[in-house]
Design an enzyme around this catalytic site. Structure first.
Site, short mmCIF file in Angstrom:
data_model
loop_
_atom_site.label_atom_id
_atom_site.label_comp_id
_atom_site.label_asym_id
_atom_site.label_seq_id
_atom_site.Cartn_x
_atom_site.Cartn_y
_atom_site.Cartn_z
N CYS A 14 -1.72 9.27 2.55
CA CYS A 14 -1.49 8.75 1.20
C CYS A 14 -2.63 9.12 0.27
O CYS A 14 -2.45 9.20 -0.95
CB CYS A 14 -1.29 7.24 1.22
SG CYS A 14 -2.60 6.32 2.03
N GLU A 18 0.88 -1.17 0.00
CA GLU A 18 0.00 0.00 0.00
C GLU A 18 0.91 1.21 0.00
O GLU A 18 1.56 1.52 1.00
CB GLU A 18 -0.92 -0.02 1.23
CG GLU A 18 -2.13 0.89 1.09
CD GLU A 18 -1.81 2.36 1.30
OE1 GLU A 18 -1.71 3.10 0.28
OE2 GLU A 18 -1.66 2.78 2.44
#
Length: 471
Positions: A264, A230
């Site tokens: 993110c 991720e």
């Protein structure tokens, strides 16, 4: 020879928070391998009960854990408390996800007997955590891994080791054996050694694209080791036809500047219809001017704290200057609010005239603006990135959103919502440089256990009907 130490500091003050010895990768992995078979042999109901006890331990220690998160990351206390809530909530979500994604199933079979699908744990999984959500994000790997029957070696970011230690202590107080959830203290060298270790059956990583790609390359010749990456994003937020300018401005500011832009899923690029530019940007700038930047425990509470360290702040200010020198037009300058600490004001820059806009994740409070004339151009600009994590459309009608959703290349696509704040009850992940098609959150169960298909009969029965000579 004395082992080196890792020391963490408060971004807001520079004060030392924690120090500890760098861990021994060989010892930690060997301990995990010895502990794993007994943990995997525990009934599923027992493992579930223990992770529920973990949630209760986090609840009991919520104030201390939130305080430590704030001290190590610099994020406001109110935000650290929401992170602790997410840690607790992840447990029941993970239990439901395991039942939904990896429970035992009977299958239709044309053969006599039974066809079944069951799942087995991989063994020992390495969890590499980030500094921006040092409890919530690694917890989103650890809990599903434990439910599935894996042992875990958790390496927290070297910038937030104390939070990692506190999280592990909650698991241990809940009754999960210390060897089943271990913390490996260390920096990049220890992380690389852990990833490459033959005793590690899988790597669950959250962090930068640069580090994730390095992991992928290192393990390219070892296809048997599960790897879930991720990574980051260069996320677009597109503003189109909407009369609700104030709401649009609020969503833009939330997307770009929550957590000082250290998410993110934070919006890095604002793509806006040219005819709306002046009005929307006026509202965005006025709202950004009101943002309180401060230390975690300040009163009144800040909207955002510092970025993680001075090196990060230096890199962001240099990036802003680079965009200016490349033809960017400043809308709101990035200002270093305290010379020796990493407090930055939120920055906005119009980069429409920049010919070669850098396709990188600028991990901080820096929003680039691009003006476009038509919706197809907006979609093309949104997709003009190697990343593909999150994207939002603000405004437009259902037909516009359908076009946006169908054509945007991202793992999270929202309408009239921020780019950040994804639900843990849904899969979370991206494509391109944002991930490797193993989304976390609800789908974490998928990579914490592997499927085993079986056909089964209680007694051997067989015959060969053709191709044999007569007796």
């Amino acid at each position: 020879m004395a082992r080196a130490e890792i020391v963490s500091h408060e971004p807001a003050t520079g004060a030392e928070v924690w120090r500890g010895k760098v861990g021994d990768v060989e010892e930690v992995v060997a301990r995990a391998r010895r502990a794993w078979p007994a943990w995997a042999a525990q009934p599923l109901a027992t493992r579930i009960e223990l992770v529920r006890r973990f949630a209760n331990e986090v609840r009991k220690d919520a104030d201390n854990l939130a305080t430590m998160i704030s001290r190590e990351t610099g994020k406001p206390l109110w935000e650290a408390r929401t992170e602790v809530d997410s840690v607790v909530n992840k447990v029941e979500i993970s239990i439901r996800a395991y039942a939904d994604r990896t429970s035992q199933r009977k299958l239709d079979s044309a053969l006599q007997g039974t066809a079944a699908l069951r799942h087995k744990p991989h063994g020992v999984l390495a969890v590499l955590g980030p500094y921006n959500f040092p409890a919530h994000l690694p917890n989103g790997h650890i809990v599903p891994a434990l439910i599935a029957g894996n042992a875990v070696v958790f390496k927290p970011s070297e910038k937030t080791p104390a939070t990692g230690e506190m999280l592990a202590q909650c698991f241990h107080r809940a009754g999960i054996p210390a060897a089943v959830v271990q913390v490996l203290i260390g920096g990049p060298e220890e992380g690389q050694a852990l990833v490459a270790h033959d005793g590690i059956d899988g790597v669950l990583f959250t962090g930068s694209a640069h580090a994730g790609i390095a992991i992928n390359r290192k393990l390219a010749s070892n296809p048997g080791k599960i790897v879930a990456l991720e990574m980051g994003g260069n996320n677009p937020i597109v503003v189109w036809d909407t009369p609700k300018i104030e709401d649009a401005a609020t969503l833009i500011v939330q997307s770009a500047f929550t957590s000082a832009g250290q998410r993110c899923t934070a919006a890095r690029r604002l793509i806006i219809k040219a005819s709306m530019f002046d009005e929307v940007i006026d509202h965005v700038k006025r709202l950004a001017d009101r943002i309180i930047v401060g230390a975690p425990f300040d009163d009144p509470a800040p909207f955002m704290g510092p970025v993680i360290d001075n090196r990060t702040a230096d890199g962001l200010t240099e990036s802003f200057v680079y965009l200016l020198s490349s033809g960017g037009r400043p809308i709101k300058h990035m200002v270093r609010l305290q010379e020796d600490r990493p407090f930055l004001s939120p920055a906005i820059i119009d980069v429409t005239a920049v010919a070669d806009r850098p396709d990188v994740e600028l991990f901080g409070p820096l929003l680039q603006v691009v003006r476009v004339d038509d919706f197809d151009e907006a979609i093309a600009e949104a997709n003009n990135t190697r990343f593909g994590l999150s994207a939002s459309l603000i405004g437009g009608d259902p037909q516009d959103y359908n076009r946006f959703w169908a054509n945007i290349r991202a793992g999270v696509v929202n309408w009239n919502r921020p780019t950040n704040g994804a639900s843990s009850a849904a899969p979370f992940g991206g494509v391109g440089l944002s991930g490797n098609h193993r989304p976390s959150a609800y789908y974490a169960a998928d990579y914490c256990a592997y499927p085993v298909a079986s056909t089964e009969v209680d007694q051997p029965r067989a015959s060969i009907g053709v191709g044999l000579r007569s007796d």
